[in-house]
Design an enzyme around this catalytic site. Structure first.
Site, PDB file in Angstrom:
ATOM      1  N   LEU A  10       0.851  -1.408  -0.088  1.00  0.00           N
ATOM      2  CA  LEU A  10       0.065   0.033  -0.108  1.00  0.00           C
ATOM      3  C   LEU A  10       0.860   1.199   0.030  1.00  0.00           C
ATOM      4  O   LEU A  10       0.612   2.224   0.596  1.00  0.00           O
ATOM      5  CB  LEU A  10      -1.079   0.083   1.324  1.00  0.00           C
ATOM      6  CG  LEU A  10      -1.861  -1.073   1.161  1.00  0.00           C
ATOM      7  CD1 LEU A  10      -2.982  -1.212   2.384  1.00  0.00           C
ATOM      8  CD2 LEU A  10      -2.697  -1.180   0.128  1.00  0.00           C
ATOM      9  N   VAL A  12       2.419   4.127  -2.667  1.00  0.00           N
ATOM     10  CA  VAL A  12       1.528   5.271  -3.340  1.00  0.00           C
ATOM     11  C   VAL A  12       0.686   4.403  -4.560  1.00  0.00           C
ATOM     12  O   VAL A  12      -0.538   4.633  -4.793  1.00  0.00           O
ATOM     13  CB  VAL A  12       2.487   6.415  -3.972  1.00  0.00           C
ATOM     14  CG1 VAL A  12       3.371   5.672  -4.901  1.00  0.00           C
ATOM     15  CG2 VAL A  12       1.236   7.242  -4.734  1.00  0.00           C
ATOM     16  N   SER A 128       0.616   1.230 -16.556  1.00  0.00           N
ATOM     17  CA  SER A 128       1.271   2.492 -16.910  1.00  0.00           C
ATOM     18  C   SER A 128       0.305   3.428 -16.731  1.00  0.00           C
ATOM     19  O   SER A 128      -0.974   3.637 -16.575  1.00  0.00           O
ATOM     20  CB  SER A 128       1.594   2.539 -18.453  1.00  0.00           C
ATOM     21  OG  SER A 128       2.095   3.673 -18.537  1.00  0.00           O
ATOM     22  N   LYS A 182       4.926  -3.893 -21.567  1.00  0.00           N
ATOM     23  CA  LYS A 182       5.148  -2.703 -20.685  1.00  0.00           C
ATOM     24  C   LYS A 182       6.484  -2.266 -20.737  1.00  0.00           C
ATOM     25  O   LYS A 182       6.727  -1.052 -20.750  1.00  0.00           O
ATOM     26  CB  LYS A 182       4.727  -2.996 -19.264  1.00  0.00           C
ATOM     27  CG  LYS A 182       5.126  -2.014 -18.131  1.00  0.00           C
ATOM     28  CD  LYS A 182       4.430  -0.897 -18.504  1.00  0.00           C
ATOM     29  CE  LYS A 182       4.188   0.294 -17.173  1.00  0.00           C
ATOM     30  NZ  LYS A 182       5.534   0.637 -16.666  1.00  0.00           N
ATOM     31  N   GLU A 189       8.466   5.399 -24.620  1.00  0.00           N
ATOM     32  CA  GLU A 189       8.378   6.619 -23.882  1.00  0.00           C
ATOM     33  C   GLU A 189       9.750   7.307 -23.845  1.00  0.00           C
ATOM     34  O   GLU A 189       9.705   8.529 -24.133  1.00  0.00           O
ATOM     35  CB  GLU A 189       7.836   6.239 -22.491  1.00  0.00           C
ATOM     36  CG  GLU A 189       7.673   7.412 -21.283  1.00  0.00           C
ATOM     37  CD  GLU A 189       7.175   6.678 -19.985  1.00  0.00           C
ATOM     38  OE1 GLU A 189       6.433   5.621 -19.974  1.00  0.00           O
ATOM     39  OE2 GLU A 189       8.188   7.005 -19.291  1.00  0.00           O
ATOM     40  N   LYS A 260      14.610   4.657 -14.300  1.00  0.00           N
ATOM     41  CA  LYS A 260      14.857   3.457 -13.326  1.00  0.00           C
ATOM     42  C   LYS A 260      15.078   2.175 -13.960  1.00  0.00           C
ATOM     43  O   LYS A 260      14.906   1.142 -13.395  1.00  0.00           O
ATOM     44  CB  LYS A 260      13.216   3.668 -12.759  1.00  0.00           C
ATOM     45  CG  LYS A 260      13.338   4.830 -11.926  1.00  0.00           C
ATOM     46  CD  LYS A 260      12.170   4.807 -10.670  1.00  0.00           C
ATOM     47  CE  LYS A 260      10.734   4.740 -11.601  1.00  0.00           C
ATOM     48  NZ  LYS A 260       9.793   4.757 -10.436  1.00  0.00           N
ATOM     49  N   ARG A 287      20.395   9.995 -22.064  1.00  0.00           N
ATOM     50  CA  ARG A 287      20.201  10.142 -20.796  1.00  0.00           C
ATOM     51  C   ARG A 287      21.364   9.812 -20.083  1.00  0.00           C
ATOM     52  O   ARG A 287      21.931  10.629 -19.011  1.00  0.00           O
ATOM     53  CB  ARG A 287      19.090   9.239 -20.179  1.00  0.00           C
ATOM     54  CG  ARG A 287      17.779   9.685 -20.675  1.00  0.00           C
ATOM     55  CD  ARG A 287      16.779   9.225 -19.527  1.00  0.00           C
ATOM     56  NE  ARG A 287      15.154   9.270 -19.945  1.00  0.00           N
ATOM     57  CZ  ARG A 287      13.980   8.845 -19.678  1.00  0.00           C
ATOM     58  NH1 ARG A 287      14.210   8.453 -18.359  1.00  0.00           N
ATOM     59  NH2 ARG A 287      13.059   9.072 -19.959  1.00  0.00           N
TER      60      ARG A 287
HETATM   61  P1  NDP Z   1       7.605   0.818  -3.787  1.00  0.00           P
HETATM   62  O1  NDP Z   1       8.310   0.189  -4.676  1.00  0.00           O
HETATM   63  O2  NDP Z   1       8.298   1.922  -3.042  1.00  0.00           O
HETATM   64  O3  NDP Z   1       7.426  -0.300  -2.619  1.00  0.00           O
HETATM   65  C1  NDP Z   1       6.784  -0.163  -1.318  1.00  0.00           C
HETATM   66  C2  NDP Z   1       6.044  -1.085  -1.018  1.00  0.00           C
HETATM   67  O4  NDP Z   1       6.583  -2.387  -1.166  1.00  0.00           O
HETATM   68  C3  NDP Z   1       5.325  -1.033   0.330  1.00  0.00           C
HETATM   69  O5  NDP Z   1       4.101  -1.394   0.611  1.00  0.00           O
HETATM   70  C4  NDP Z   1       6.385  -2.167   1.392  1.00  0.00           C
HETATM   71  O6  NDP Z   1       5.929  -2.425   2.275  1.00  0.00           O
HETATM   72  C5  NDP Z   1       6.476  -3.067   0.096  1.00  0.00           C
HETATM   73  N1  NDP Z   1       7.434  -4.008   0.405  1.00  0.00           N
HETATM   74  C6  NDP Z   1       9.077  -3.967   0.044  1.00  0.00           C
HETATM   75  N2  NDP Z   1       9.454  -5.158   0.306  1.00  0.00           N
HETATM   76  C7  NDP Z   1       8.664  -6.074   0.921  1.00  0.00           C
HETATM   77  C8  NDP Z   1       8.694  -7.338   1.369  1.00  0.00           C
HETATM   78  N3  NDP Z   1       9.837  -7.993   1.514  1.00  0.00           N
HETATM   79  N4  NDP Z   1       7.548  -7.900   1.743  1.00  0.00           N
HETATM   80  C9  NDP Z   1       6.384  -7.233   1.951  1.00  0.00           C
HETATM   81  N5  NDP Z   1       6.028  -5.814   1.402  1.00  0.00           N
HETATM   82  C10 NDP Z   1       7.273  -5.377   0.778  1.00  0.00           C
HETATM   83  O7  NDP Z   1       5.992   1.286  -4.001  1.00  0.00           O
HETATM   84  P2  NDP Z   1       5.290   1.982  -5.300  1.00  0.00           P
HETATM   85  O8  NDP Z   1       3.943   2.022  -4.799  1.00  0.00           O
HETATM   86  O9  NDP Z   1       6.027   3.288  -5.627  1.00  0.00           O
HETATM   87  O10 NDP Z   1       5.354   0.836  -6.463  1.00  0.00           O
HETATM   88  C11 NDP Z   1       4.836  -0.368  -6.287  1.00  0.00           C
HETATM   89  C12 NDP Z   1       5.134  -1.001  -7.656  1.00  0.00           C
HETATM   90  O11 NDP Z   1       4.677  -0.461  -8.637  1.00  0.00           O
HETATM   91  C13 NDP Z   1       6.768  -1.524  -7.818  1.00  0.00           C
HETATM   92  O12 NDP Z   1       6.967  -2.444  -8.404  1.00  0.00           O
HETATM   93  C14 NDP Z   1       7.089  -0.273  -8.866  1.00  0.00           C
HETATM   94  O13 NDP Z   1       8.312  -0.329  -9.795  1.00  0.00           O
HETATM   95  C15 NDP Z   1       5.863  -0.162  -9.690  1.00  0.00           C
HETATM   96  N6  NDP Z   1       5.522   1.351 -10.073  1.00  0.00           N
HETATM   97  C16 NDP Z   1       4.840   1.571 -11.124  1.00  0.00           C
HETATM   98  C17 NDP Z   1       4.797   2.848 -11.592  1.00  0.00           C
HETATM   99  C18 NDP Z   1       3.903   3.020 -12.870  1.00  0.00           C
HETATM  100  O14 NDP Z   1       3.796   4.098 -13.298  1.00  0.00           O
HETATM  101  N7  NDP Z   1       3.483   1.755 -13.509  1.00  0.00           N
HETATM  102  C19 NDP Z   1       4.983   4.020 -10.906  1.00  0.00           C
HETATM  103  C20 NDP Z   1       5.606   3.646  -9.662  1.00  0.00           C
HETATM  104  C21 NDP Z   1       5.925   2.424  -9.243  1.00  0.00           C
HETATM  105  P3  NDP Z   1       5.990  -1.477   3.680  1.00  0.00           P
HETATM  106  O15 NDP Z   1       5.191  -0.525   4.059  1.00  0.00           O
HETATM  107  O16 NDP Z   1       5.865  -2.484   4.840  1.00  0.00           O
HETATM  108  O17 NDP Z   1       7.554  -1.387   3.436  1.00  0.00           O
END
Ligand code: NDP
Length: 474
Positions: A10, A12, A128, A182, A189, A260, A287
């Site tokens: 959970l 963002v 996306s 994706k 992009e 990234k 980049r």
């Molecule tokens: P993050 O990538 O910052 O991940 C944080 C979340 O992962 C938290 O909920 C955290 O839990 C959890 N987490 C990390 N390690 C573990 C673990 N070992 N066990 C259980 N939970 C874990 O979150 P985002 O919301 O930014 O992104 C989520 C996914 O979406 C990522 O894969 C990212 O690459 C992708 N993404 C996609 C985007 C898009 O435009 N499509 C943009 C941004 C992200 P806790 O709170 O307990 O630490």
């Protein structure tokens, strides 16, 4: 369990996706996060969502109606593997685990196979549109089995962006197909952003426009063929004034572009598959170059005398617009080539028109242009390249002279336009009757006896370079 679907992770992206799901008819959403305080905060802030909050993984699994459906939105890599394991231990035959993170599609293929052997469905789903897309309607690219798609389709359709009345989601193909597509989306992009950035640089340095005037130009372009989210936000960024200095914001932002990694993956896979996605490659390298501080410093100090910038020739702005459009056609054509090659390599049945259609809304490269691409592949699903479709061929023909003028002027002015130049070179190479690849084959045969084929006869040949230089056939 009473929840129709669950979201785990959970931060963002996961919070927004869960809120999106909860706001749509038919979904009751269970939510879970490793750190419970985040679950509590989300549920407290959004009572309207009617979330089923769960503290432990066991609670989460128990809250889900069968067949269970859980979307994982945690950190890609080890975090995702850990959560998959926790769910897989508890899920039963027919249940569906979705990974909505930015996974490497090779990982998705591996995970899908492992879970399939245990009777579970695993769906790698490209998402996306960033945070806003997750909340209001992303473009969704699910892979996985047909059975999993059947179970998931209603929920995914309910949250996807809508373009021309259709939800921006399609079952892309089996196992890793969704994450592959994706990845290519992100590569395209990169190319699109680089091409826009080069247009900006040329118009600024040769055209002499300031950022505010350039914002007007991009706004105007957004009313035509180039209409797209990226052009729209380009105008907004250029319009922005820095509150501290009163300068245009673009002038106070450090000129080192970050990434990234998905662009790098695209290029790695393209080179592996032998698909010349040159525009994406230039964008990724541009980049990297921008961030090579030491090299930039050293070369700037070594070559302080730069070519004089010329006055913009008449019609320069239109020329740049045409060059941008033609280059964009090449970049997208290359991206779709890569999807087709990936599909062949991995045995995915990917409908290229459907991919273009789900990119029309929700995602970063959403654009009117994608309608044209969808039409082209609808007209002819076996179309070898977009460049050969009448609509895009006309666009390139119409823009060709301007494209050459812009690339030539960029070169003589010393304004780097690597993606423009390489897109033009790609087009010229494809359109050439003969390529110097013949000479390269000769060189390879000379030093390594790599042999060559002839234009006039079948067979494989070698010249005895260190002997009497007669030709032998194998
Ligand atoms: P993050 O990538 O910052 O991940 C944080 C979340 O992962 C938290 O909920 C955290 O839990 C959890 N987490 C990390 N390690 C573990 C673990 N070992 N066990 C259980 N939970 C874990 O979150 P985002 O919301 O930014 O992104 C989520 C996914 O979406 C990522 O894969 C990212 O690459 C992708 N993404 C996609 C985007 C898009 O435009 N499509 C943009 C941004 C992200 P806790 O709170 O307990 O630490």
């Amino acid at each position: 369990g009473q929840a129709t679907i669950g979201v785990i992770g959970l931060a963002v992206m996961g919070s927004n996706l869960a809120r999106n799901l909860a706001s749509r008819e038919g979904n009751t959403v269970a939510v879970h996060n490793r750190t419970t305080s985040k679950t509590e905060a989300l549920v407290e802030e959004h009572p309207e969502a009617g979330f089923v909050a769960t503290e432990t993984i066991d609670d989460f699994v128990a809250a889900l109606a069968k067949p269970r459906k859980a979307i994982i939105m945690v950190q890609a890599g080890a975090g995702t593997d850990a959560v998959i394991d926790q769910l897989a231990e508890r899920f039963e035959e027919g249940d569906v685990i979705v990974d909505g993170g930015n996974a490497d599609f090779h990982d998705t293929i591996r995970r899908e196979e492992a879970l399939r052997e245990r009777g579970l469905h695993f769906v790698g789903c490209g998402i996306s549109g960033g945070e806003e897309g997750a909340l209001h309607g992303p473009s969704l690219m699910p892979g996985g089995s047909d059975e999993a798609w059947e179970v998931l389709a209603p929920a995914l359709r309910s949250i996807a962006a809508v373009a021309e009345g259709e939800p921006c989601v399609t079952h892309v193909g089996h196992d890793g197909a969704g994450h592959f597509v994706k990845m290519v989306h992100n590569g395209i992009e990169y190319a699109d952003m680089q091409l826009i950035a080069e247009s900006y640089d040329l118009l600024r340095r040769i055209g002499g426009h300031d950022p505010d005037a350039l914002a007007d130009v991009f706004e105007e372009w957004n009313g035509g063929d180039l209409e797209s989210y990226l052009i729209e936000i380009t105008a907004e960024v250029l319009r922005q004034t820095d509150a501290d200095t009163g300068q245009p914001l673009v002038d106070v932002i450090l000129d080192q572009a970050g990434s990234k990694g998905t662009g790098v993956w695209t290029v790695q896979n393209a080179t592996g598959l032998g698909v010349p996605t040159t525009a994406i490659g230039e964008a990724v390298f541009a980049r990297a170059l921008s961030s090579s501080e030491d090299h930039r410093d050293a070369v700037r100090r070594t070559f302080p005398d730069r070519p004089d910038l010329p006055e913009a020739p008449d019609g320069f702005e239109d020329d740049v617009r045409s060059a941008l459009y033609a280059s964009k056609v090449v970049a997208y054509a290359q991206g779709f080539d890569l999807i087709r090659a990936g599909a062949e390599e991995h045995d995915w049945d990917i409908d290229l028109a459907a991919v273009a259609r789900i990119w029309r809304g929700g995602c970063i490269i959403r654009a009117k242009f994608l309608d044209r691409i969808a039409e082209a592949f609808d007209d002819d699903p076996s179309l070898v390249t977009l460049l050969a479709h009448p609509y895009f061929a006309d666009a390139v023909r119409d823009g060709e002279a301007a494209w050459r003028r812009v690339v030539a002027l960029a070169a003589t002015s010393g304004v780097p336009a690597p993606a423009f130049g390489s897109a033009l070179a790609s087009y010229d190479a494809l359109a050439s009757e003969r390529l110097p690849a013949a000479l390269i084959q000769g060189q390879r045969d000379f030093f390594g006896a790599h042999t060559y084929r002839r234009t006039d006869r079948d067979g494989v040949f070698h010249t005895l370079w260190s002997g009497d230089r007669s030709e032998v056939s194998e």
